[in-house]
Design a protein around this motif. Sequence first.
Motif, mmCIF file in Angstrom:
data_model
loop_
_atom_site.group_PDB
_atom_site.id
_atom_site.type_symbol
_atom_site.label_atom_id
_atom_site.label_comp_id
_atom_site.label_asym_id
_atom_site.label_seq_id
_atom_site.Cartn_x
_atom_site.Cartn_y
_atom_site.Cartn_z
ATOM 1 N N UNK A 1 0.809 -1.211 0.000
ATOM 2 C CA UNK A 1 0.000 0.000 0.000
ATOM 3 C C UNK A 1 0.837 1.253 0.000
ATOM 4 N N UNK A 2 0.164 2.383 -0.158
ATOM 5 C CA UNK A 2 0.858 3.668 -0.109
ATOM 6 C C UNK A 2 -0.037 4.673 0.609
ATOM 7 N N UNK A 3 0.612 5.688 1.187
ATOM 8 C CA UNK A 3 -0.118 6.687 1.965
ATOM 9 C C UNK A 3 0.725 7.958 2.087
ATOM 10 N N UNK A 4 0.084 9.086 2.351
ATOM 11 C CA UNK A 4 -1.358 9.336 2.253
ATOM 12 C C UNK A 4 -1.833 9.180 0.802
ATOM 13 N N UNK A 5 -2.999 8.668 0.596
ATOM 14 C CA UNK A 5 -3.453 8.275 -0.741
ATOM 15 C C UNK A 5 -3.408 9.433 -1.734
ATOM 16 N N UNK A 6 -3.681 10.627 -1.277
ATOM 17 C CA UNK A 6 -3.761 11.762 -2.205
ATOM 18 C C UNK A 6 -2.398 12.325 -2.577
ATOM 19 N N UNK A 7 -1.409 12.123 -1.751
ATOM 20 C CA UNK A 7 -0.048 12.609 -2.031
ATOM 21 C C UNK A 7 0.933 11.665 -1.348
ATOM 22 N N UNK B 1 3.583 8.201 10.025
ATOM 23 C CA UNK B 1 2.768 9.425 10.063
ATOM 24 C C UNK B 1 3.249 10.336 11.194
ATOM 25 N N UNK B 2 3.550 9.728 12.329
ATOM 26 C CA UNK B 2 4.042 10.517 13.473
ATOM 27 C C UNK B 2 5.411 11.101 13.162
ATOM 28 N N UNK B 3 6.278 10.294 12.602
ATOM 29 C CA UNK B 3 7.642 10.734 12.310
ATOM 30 C C UNK B 3 7.652 11.908 11.329
ATOM 31 N N UNK B 4 6.786 11.805 10.313
ATOM 32 C CA UNK B 4 6.731 12.866 9.304
ATOM 33 C C UNK B 4 5.683 13.920 9.612
ATOM 34 N N UNK B 5 5.104 13.860 10.790
ATOM 35 C CA UNK B 5 4.078 14.819 11.228
ATOM 36 C C UNK B 5 2.965 14.950 10.191
ATOM 37 N N UNK B 6 2.489 13.830 9.695
ATOM 38 C CA UNK B 6 1.375 13.829 8.733
ATOM 39 C C UNK B 6 0.086 13.726 9.523
ATOM 40 N N UNK B 7 -0.714 14.786 9.439
ATOM 41 C CA UNK B 7 -1.967 14.796 10.206
ATOM 42 C C UNK B 7 -3.004 13.946 9.495
ATOM 43 N N UNK B 8 -4.005 13.471 10.212
ATOM 44 C CA UNK B 8 -5.108 12.735 9.576
ATOM 45 C C UNK B 8 -5.793 13.623 8.550
ATOM 46 N N UNK B 9 -6.188 13.030 7.427
ATOM 47 C CA UNK B 9 -6.883 13.725 6.357
ATOM 48 C C UNK B 9 -6.101 14.870 5.773
ATOM 49 N N UNK B 10 -4.731 14.922 5.937
ATOM 50 C CA UNK B 10 -3.964 16.022 5.353
ATOM 51 C C UNK B 10 -3.664 15.701 3.903
ATOM 52 N N UNK B 11 -3.478 16.722 3.059
ATOM 53 C CA UNK B 11 -3.164 16.551 1.633
ATOM 54 C C UNK B 11 -1.667 16.463 1.440
#
Lengths: 559, 101
Positions: A509-515, A549-559
């Motif tokens: 899989x890959x994430x975040x799906x939009x970017x 997500x935590x390491x890269x500070x990717x918030x939920x639902x972020x683009x």
Amino acid sequence: MWRIWAAFVSFVIAFAIIITRLFYWQVLASESLRTAASSQHHVELLLPAARGSIYALDRSPLVINQPAFLVYTQPKIIKDVKLFTQQVSQVLGIEKDTLAEQVQEPDKVWVPLVHKAEIGVVDKLKELHLEGLGFEKEPKRYYPEASIAAYISGFVGSDVNGNDRGYFGLEGYYNQELTGKSGVIRQEKDAKGAPILIGEAMRIEPENGRDLVAWVDRAVQEIVDRRLMEGIRKYGAKEGSIVVMDPKTGGIMAMANYPSYDPAHYNMYDKSIYKNPIVAASYEPGSTFKVLVMSAALQEKLVTPTTTMDESGPVEVGEYAIRTWNNEYHGTITMTQVLEHSSNVGMVYVARKLGIETFLRYLTLFGFGESTGIDMEEETSPDLRPAKEWKDIDLATASFGQGIALTPIQMVRAVGSLANGGWMMEPRVVKEIIGAKSKTITLPPKKIRQVVSEATARIITEMMVSAVDQGEAKWAKPKGYRIAGKTGTAQIPVAGHYDEKKTITSFVGFAPADNPRFVMLVTLREPSSSPWGSETAAPLFFTIARDLFTYWAISPDSQ
Amino acid sequence: MKRILNIILGILPLCALILIGVEVFISNELAGTGGELANIESRISQEAGEREVLYTEVASASSLLVIRQKAETLGFADPGKNQIISLAPDQLPVAALYHLQ
């Protein structure tokens, strides 16, 4: 008169002998005499070149050199052999008798005792002040992060001439770049062996090996290594592997396998463990392969996400019946639901729409049957069977990832293209090569080809997000994040048939799906806790994704 | 004219002798300093070796493995499944604020 002739002949013979002898010394033996004289008047020292280091993306060291020495002895200089062997064997931890045997071998002028002895050991030997004991610099590799990137780095062993040579991973692939060129000092010396400043001198500086900067993110590698070990223990798997790649550049951010080995002590492990299974071992991908087959059908406009098919029971293919994984059937379902339910029957429908020729064309476009070109020494690729050997049943089973073999890196590269607008990137471990005077050569990311259009990539991404949100592994997914992925459970072929109990579970899989920031593949072999990917590889994927997500500070639902 | 020539002819050999003497003296001094050079090069080699040892120690001390072990000793633990990531500036540590600026 005869006396005069006798005297004359005697003089001629005497001169002939002298001239012959002079000819011997000045012509035939001149080279060896010149060398012998040179060794008395000149000192020649090798200036060893340092092997290049390997750094992570943040320039923290993954593999560097550590001072070490070759410990040798000159038996003819040893005064007290008994004292020598007793003291040296104690420090080196060698059997006294073995050492005595080596030292007392007849006609031996120089005997190596230990290769790459560390500074602590050498200092203890120097304190003994023993004559006949010598040391020569022989650096060895040091791994500050221990064995966490063992399969990425490879290790350094010896070649047939006893010189350092890299094997496997980056050490093997980039051996020539990492190996430097030794220099030499040749200087006239006085009777005490000290150099004469105004005498002859020649100095060729060594060319140190080039350093490598990898795409490897040290923190991501640590996370992946640690979580893999936890996953192996939790799910009772025999083997496992994880690879994380940046889909936009092809840069490999982390690679981990279990079982693994310590490159600092590679010789303590069986040789079979050295090859990185991610690039050198093949497996049947199972249902993770469905996303690629579906994207091919979407690209060919043979199906859309809402195209329906009838999943009312098993589908007949020749004399075989293809069932769903859980023998449950949902009636009329859409292509999106085919992925959500991971329906083998649905995939046979899609594969039949493609046909063998188009199916094989897309296998080739996705890069199966060819090496990825990743910069690791041991990469291999299983061959694709030619089209004429494919039968309907082969097409059917390949549509859900059985009866087809590929390497994990091939799988990641292919799925990575779906995360990158349809563009397939060449996977790379090394980002930069740093030469002398810090001259840096950047290896730019390499686009291989566009496999599917950007529109198709967006559509399949949404279908994969739906497969995660509505599929069997939805319970483990981190809340609030859009993750595109697919579970896989493949039976393992054993002696010509599939073992019913043994499986390889996987999640890609890959994430975040939009970017997408990463594409990741997790595989576990023969997990004993559960044979299903949704209960083993999927939760492990999501645990690592949460960490990332935590390491890269990717918030939920972020683009 | 002849007198000047005679003076020059007399001085020249003297100059030559003096220069030869100086060259011999300097060569002799330089030839003897080879031992010092060997000592200096040995010290350079030793310092370079110590530098390499220190570099490996620094690399080891700053490895993630060691940092993780020290963190565990100090009582840090892995966060649970629910992690709150807040981007409100007043909740960020000062160093991160500086970075954002």
